[in-house]
Write an enzyme that holds these catalytic residues in place. Structure first.
Site, PDB file in Angstrom:
ATOM      1  CB  ALA A  66      -2.304  15.181   2.935  1.00 30.46           C
ATOM      2  CD  GLU A 114      -1.194  22.307   5.688  1.00 32.71           C
ATOM      3  OE1 GLU A 114      -1.213  21.188   5.126  1.00 32.71           O
ATOM      4  OE2 GLU A 114      -2.019  23.188   5.458  1.00 32.71           O
ATOM      5  CD  GLU A 134       0.424  21.943   0.814  1.00 33.48           C
ATOM      6  OE1 GLU A 134       1.335  22.772   0.583  1.00 33.48           O
ATOM      7  OE2 GLU A 134       0.084  21.600   1.963  1.00 33.48           O
TER       8      GLU A 134
END
Ligand code: HXC
Length: 260
Positions: A66, A114, A134
């Site tokens: 992300a 993901e 993360e």
């Protein structure tokens, strides 16, 4: 729709969607998500398209996660109120009932890993690297990684990867069940296109049902899953493609599919 962060291309019955922010290692910003939703909807709604491929542009990354720069500007209330990451499930995983393959050409980290795991299966280049780093940013997977990685590779490896942020190379990923197949980097897209064309040559409704069945194994207990499978199988036996497929086999010729 003209896209800023992805490209799409169709070749016969195969749609290829390419993440196209190579300067940011194809990081998944909100714009990328909106454009992917649009591109996947176009694929899903086009009856001529029967298999899709998602890959990353450039030689280095499928997607490095992300978009950290975008996330750094949001606070907890923003994430909660926008239900950040919810649309990955509702608009990509659940909305796309036709098959699609992730062609992982490099780093698949955080949200990139993901996203690859949202595909029906992954074919990886021998240069691919997978990880859920993360924790190093003070967070944790937010697009299903802790759940899908654990189901794919088991608790020991998933826990180790989430807690240390270490990356798994392609060979280990194949050995661990995360990817269907590893191929030499330079042949990745040819191999994936061949696989996608094989799937696109199958009876289309049977392809959708087979996908639904395998996915049910993730969601249900064994007995319920087997019942679900049997009912879907029974529905498929009512299709014109079932009659054609069996007739074609007996007549020793290829089937001509109607998709119903
Ligand atoms: C935004 C990113 C990015 C990301 C890389 N870039 N990853 N930008 N979001 N996830 C940008 C870099 O800032 C840099 O831009 C350019 O891409 C090239 O990256 P480099 O780091 O210079 O490349 P390299 O040294 O080769 O290292 C590659 C890498 C590293 C190991 C993949 O980029 C990396 O560790 N990236 C972050 C991986 C990560 O933590 N992903 C998880 C994100 S969190 P500039 O402008 O400097 O050239 C997530 C889910 C969070 O995905 C869910 C909970 C909220």
């Amino acid at each position: 729709m003209a896209y800023e962060t992805i490209t799409t291309q169709t070749d016969g019955a195969v749609t290829t969607i390419t993440l196209n922010r190579p300067q940011a290692l194809n990081a998944l910003s909100s714009v990328v998500l909106d454009e992917l939703i649009d591109a996947f909807a176009a694929y899903e709604n086009d009856d001529s398209q029967l298999c899709a491929i998602l890959t990353g542009s450039g030689d280095k990354a499928f997607a490095a996660g992300a978009d950290i720069k975008e996330m750094s500007e949001k606070d907890a209330a923003d994430f909660y109120l926008q239900d950040f990451f919810a649309k990955w499930t509702s608009h990509i995983v659940e909305a796309v009932r036709k098959p699609w393959i992730a062609a992982v050409n490099g780093f698949a980290l955080g949200g990139g890993c993901e996203l690859a795991m949202m595909a029906d299966f992954i074919i990886a280049s021998d240069k691919a690297k997978f990880g859920q780093p993360e924790i190093k940013l003070g967070v944790a997977p937010g697009m299903g990684g802790s759940q899908r990685l654990t189901r794919a590779v088991g608790k020991a490896k998933a826990m180790e990867m989430c807690l240390t942020g270490r990356m798994m190379d392609a060979e280990e990923a194949e050995r661990s069940g995360l990817v269907a197949r590893v191929v030499p980097h330079d042949t990745l897209m040819d191999e994936v296109r061949t696989t996608a064309a094989t799937i696109a040559g199958m009876p289309p409704m049977a392809a959708m049902v087979n996908k639904e069945m395998v996915n049910a194994a993730y969601e249900t207990f064994l007995g319920q899953g087997v019942l679900h499978e049997r009912r879907l199988f029974q529905i498929l036996t009512a299709t014109e493609d079932k009659a054609e497929g069996m007739k074609a086999f007996i007549e020793k010729r290829d089937g001509q599919w109607k998709g119903r």
